[in-house]
Design a protein around this motif. Structure first.
Motif, PDB file in Angstrom:
ATOM      1  N   GLY A 164       0.810  -1.216   0.000  1.00  0.00           N
ATOM      2  CA  GLY A 164       0.000   0.000   0.000  1.00  0.00           C
ATOM      3  C   GLY A 164       0.838   1.259   0.000  1.00  0.00           C
ATOM      4  O   GLY A 164       0.418   2.299  -0.512  1.00  0.00           O
ATOM      5  N   GLY A 165       2.045   1.185   0.572  1.00  0.00           N
ATOM      6  CA  GLY A 165       2.948   2.321   0.533  1.00  0.00           C
ATOM      7  C   GLY A 165       3.469   2.575  -0.861  1.00  0.00           C
ATOM      8  O   GLY A 165       3.650   3.732  -1.269  1.00  0.00           O
ATOM      9  N   VAL A 166       3.732   1.499  -1.612  1.00  0.00           N
ATOM     10  CA  VAL A 166       4.169   1.672  -2.996  1.00  0.00           C
ATOM     11  C   VAL A 166       3.025   2.243  -3.830  1.00  0.00           C
ATOM     12  O   VAL A 166       3.228   3.134  -4.669  1.00  0.00           O
ATOM     13  N   VAL A 167       1.815   1.750  -3.619  1.00  0.00           N
ATOM     14  CA  VAL A 167       0.645   2.296  -4.316  1.00  0.00           C
ATOM     15  C   VAL A 167       0.485   3.781  -3.984  1.00  0.00           C
ATOM     16  O   VAL A 167       0.230   4.609  -4.868  1.00  0.00           O
ATOM     17  N   ALA A 168       0.657   4.132  -2.709  1.00  0.00           N
ATOM     18  CA  ALA A 168       0.555   5.532  -2.302  1.00  0.00           C
ATOM     19  C   ALA A 168       1.604   6.383  -3.013  1.00  0.00           C
ATOM     20  O   ALA A 168       1.316   7.502  -3.464  1.00  0.00           O
ATOM     21  N   ARG A 169       2.831   5.878  -3.123  1.00  0.00           N
ATOM     22  CA  ARG A 169       3.867   6.645  -3.826  1.00  0.00           C
ATOM     23  C   ARG A 169       3.492   6.842  -5.289  1.00  0.00           C
ATOM     24  O   ARG A 169       3.684   7.924  -5.851  1.00  0.00           O
ATOM     25  N   MET A 170       2.936   5.806  -5.908  1.00  0.00           N
ATOM     26  CA  MET A 170       2.536   5.924  -7.310  1.00  0.00           C
ATOM     27  C   MET A 170       1.402   6.930  -7.504  1.00  0.00           C
ATOM     28  O   MET A 170       1.218   7.472  -8.591  1.00  0.00           O
ATOM     29  N   LEU A 171       0.647   7.198  -6.448  1.00  0.00           N
ATOM     30  CA  LEU A 171      -0.392   8.221  -6.511  1.00  0.00           C
ATOM     31  C   LEU A 171       0.179   9.625  -6.362  1.00  0.00           C
ATOM     32  O   LEU A 171      -0.546  10.610  -6.497  1.00  0.00           O
ATOM     33  N   CYS A 172       1.483   9.708  -6.076  1.00  0.00           N
ATOM     34  CA  CYS A 172       2.126  11.004  -5.839  1.00  0.00           C
ATOM     35  C   CYS A 172       3.082  11.405  -6.958  1.00  0.00           C
ATOM     36  O   CYS A 172       3.698  12.463  -6.879  1.00  0.00           O
ATOM     37  N   VAL A 173       3.219  10.569  -7.980  1.00  0.00           N
ATOM     38  CA  VAL A 173       4.271  10.793  -8.969  1.00  0.00           C
ATOM     39  C   VAL A 173       3.683  11.111 -10.340  1.00  0.00           C
ATOM     40  O   VAL A 173       2.508  10.843 -10.621  1.00  0.00           O
ATOM     41  N   GLU A 174       4.542  11.652 -11.181  1.00  0.00           N
ATOM     42  CA  GLU A 174       4.221  11.819 -12.596  1.00  0.00           C
ATOM     43  C   GLU A 174       5.027  10.777 -13.352  1.00  0.00           C
ATOM     44  O   GLU A 174       6.256  10.797 -13.350  1.00  0.00           O
ATOM     45  N   SER A 175       4.345   9.887 -14.031  1.00  0.00           N
ATOM     46  CA  SER A 175       5.027   8.745 -14.634  1.00  0.00           C
ATOM     47  C   SER A 175       5.830   9.125 -15.874  1.00  0.00           C
ATOM     48  O   SER A 175       6.849   8.493 -16.173  1.00  0.00           O
ATOM     49  N   GLY A 176       5.364  10.143 -16.604  1.00  0.00           N
ATOM     50  CA  GLY A 176       5.978  10.406 -17.891  1.00  0.00           C
ATOM     51  C   GLY A 176       5.890   9.159 -18.754  1.00  0.00           C
ATOM     52  O   GLY A 176       4.887   8.424 -18.711  1.00  0.00           O
ATOM     53  N   ASP A 177       6.936   8.868 -19.508  1.00  0.00           N
ATOM     54  CA  ASP A 177       6.962   7.670 -20.347  1.00  0.00           C
ATOM     55  C   ASP A 177       7.870   6.582 -19.773  1.00  0.00           C
ATOM     56  O   ASP A 177       8.146   5.582 -20.449  1.00  0.00           O
ATOM     57  N   ALA A 178       8.337   6.768 -18.529  1.00  0.00           N
ATOM     58  CA  ALA A 178       9.296   5.819 -17.945  1.00  0.00           C
ATOM     59  C   ALA A 178       8.736   4.407 -17.890  1.00  0.00           C
ATOM     60  O   ALA A 178       9.437   3.433 -18.198  1.00  0.00           O
ATOM     61  N   LEU A 179       7.487   4.250 -17.509  1.00  0.00           N
ATOM     62  CA  LEU A 179       6.881   2.929 -17.380  1.00  0.00           C
ATOM     63  C   LEU A 179       6.400   2.417 -18.736  1.00  0.00           C
ATOM     64  O   LEU A 179       6.588   1.244 -19.070  1.00  0.00           O
ATOM     65  N   TRP A 180       5.787   3.304 -19.499  1.00  0.00           N
ATOM     66  CA  TRP A 180       5.263   2.914 -20.807  1.00  0.00           C
ATOM     67  C   TRP A 180       6.372   2.379 -21.713  1.00  0.00           C
ATOM     68  O   TRP A 180       6.228   1.322 -22.334  1.00  0.00           O
ATOM     69  N   SER A 181       7.465   3.100 -21.790  1.00  0.00           N
ATOM     70  CA  SER A 181       8.546   2.703 -22.694  1.00  0.00           C
ATOM     71  C   SER A 181       9.236   1.426 -22.239  1.00  0.00           C
ATOM     72  O   SER A 181       9.902   0.749 -23.030  1.00  0.00           O
ATOM     73  N   THR A 182       9.086   1.067 -20.968  1.00  0.00           N
ATOM     74  CA  THR A 182       9.621  -0.204 -20.488  1.00  0.00           C
ATOM     75  C   THR A 182       8.762  -1.372 -20.949  1.00  0.00           C
ATOM     76  O   THR A 182       9.264  -2.479 -21.172  1.00  0.00           O
TER      77      THR A 182
END
Length: 346
Positions: free
Chosen positions: A132-150
């Motif tokens: 849940g802490g990792v999920v919370a962090r993901m709710l606080c970030v801007e992903s850009g294309d870092a995840l998509w391009s992976t």
């Protein structure tokens, strides 16, 4: 009541007991999925800021009993905050869980504040334990294309145009910080993964949990239909639907590694509460290595001698209350100064 699942499934040094087996059934079964969503502990107040608590792998809102009671029994905090609990079924990868929690919050605001003008929408505090802490962090970030391009070799519009069932795959891999969040507290969160996800019990539950979530079924169909559009490192994994909440805690998992460097955006202060057991080498709380739970740039860091269920530790609860009171002082004074940075070992 303590939640032992994360230390039971991912902490292979511990013997399996009935409590852990019941928690494991919650992860594998569908009961949690049927009841998943957002729970308000009191009547909604448009003037109180939500504290959104997100439990860990296979857990429930019962994990937050002590902390919730302490907040609600404190007159100063109760006057300014309302406690919301997220209940989710951890049968999907971290990014899919992030989207689910976002949709739970969106649904709540649509029902409680359809016009979008409530003061409660500003200054949201997220508290997440373990996964849940990792999920919370993901709710606080801007992903850009870092995840998509992976994950993919083509732009999002190409993937969406070729998704047979119309599932919005792009929203899983590309996202903005959740509106209104101003602070986050991460408790024993495996931001850099957990080696225990690769041990025998982790492998067992990866096999039992994997592939059944609708998000992964859609992604699997897409990867089978359009293999060249999926990066080779993930192609077979997606085609065979071998990805879930536990697999995305593996240290070597490509999407997890790509997301590791994503930190909360400016304007969202974040705090770390981590733990270690004295007889573990390297330092770990039995489920999450200490090095995985610590984040650079945190406004404060507290490290406790404790197991993974740190949410029940009196010093951890006291630290959350301290952070919330400090937050009130800063907002009440209109201070623009950065929160003090501190590191402590309890």
């Amino acid at each position: 009541m303590r939640n032992h699942l994360a230390s039971g499934i991912l902490g292979a040094r511990h013997a399996i007991n009935p409590a852990r087996l019941r928690a494991a059934w919650d992860l594998i079964g569908n009961d949690v999925g049927r009841h998943a969503g957002l729970r308000l502990l009191d009547d909604y107040d448009p003037d109180k800021r939500p504290i959104v608590m997100i439990h860990g792998l296979g857990g429930s809102q019962l994990a937050w009993a002590q902390l919730s009671n302490e907040i609600r029994s404190d007159p100063e905090l109760r006057a300014c905050f309302q406690v919301w609990h997220v209940l989710y079924h951890a049968n999907a990868p971290t990014l899919a869980l992030r989207r689910r929690v976002q949709r739970y919050l969106d649904g709540a605001w649509s029902a409680l504040d359809p016009e979008g003008g409530a003061a409660a929408r500003s200054g949201i505090v997220l508290i997440g334990h373990s996964l849940g802490g990792v999920v919370a962090r993901m709710l606080c970030v801007e992903s850009g294309d870092a995840l998509w391009s992976t994950a993919f070799t083509v732009p999002p519009q190409t993937v969406q145009a070729n998704t047979a069932d119309g599932t919005d795959i792009e929203s899983v891999f590309r996202f903005q910080p959740y509106p209104g969040v101003s602070r986050a507290i991460f408790m024993a969160a495996p931001h850099k993964g957990s080696p225990n996800a690769d041990l025998w019990l982790g492998r067992l539950f990866r096999a039992l949990v994997g592939g059944r979530s609708p998000e992964i079924q859609s992604l699997s169909r897409f990867a089978r239909d359009h293999p060249d559009m999926v990066n080779e490192a993930l192609r077979v994994t997606y085609q065979q639907a071998r990805v879930n909440s536990i697999s995305t805690l593996q240290v070597s998992q490509p999407i997890r590694r790509a997301g590791e460097s994503l930190m909360p955006v400016a304007g969202i202060d974040y705090h770390t509460i981590a733990a270690f057991l004295p007889d573990w080498e390297p330092a770990s709380d039995g489920a999450v290595p200490l090095s995985s739970a610590l984040l650079p740039g945190a406004a404060s860091t507290l490290v406790l001698k404790s197991g993974h269920d740190v949410y029940d530790h009196d010093q951890a609860v006291a630290e959350v209350l301290r952070i919330l009171r400090e937050d009130l002082i800063e907002r009440g004074s209109g201070s623009t100064e950065a929160p003090r940075k501190s590191t402590a070992v309890g």
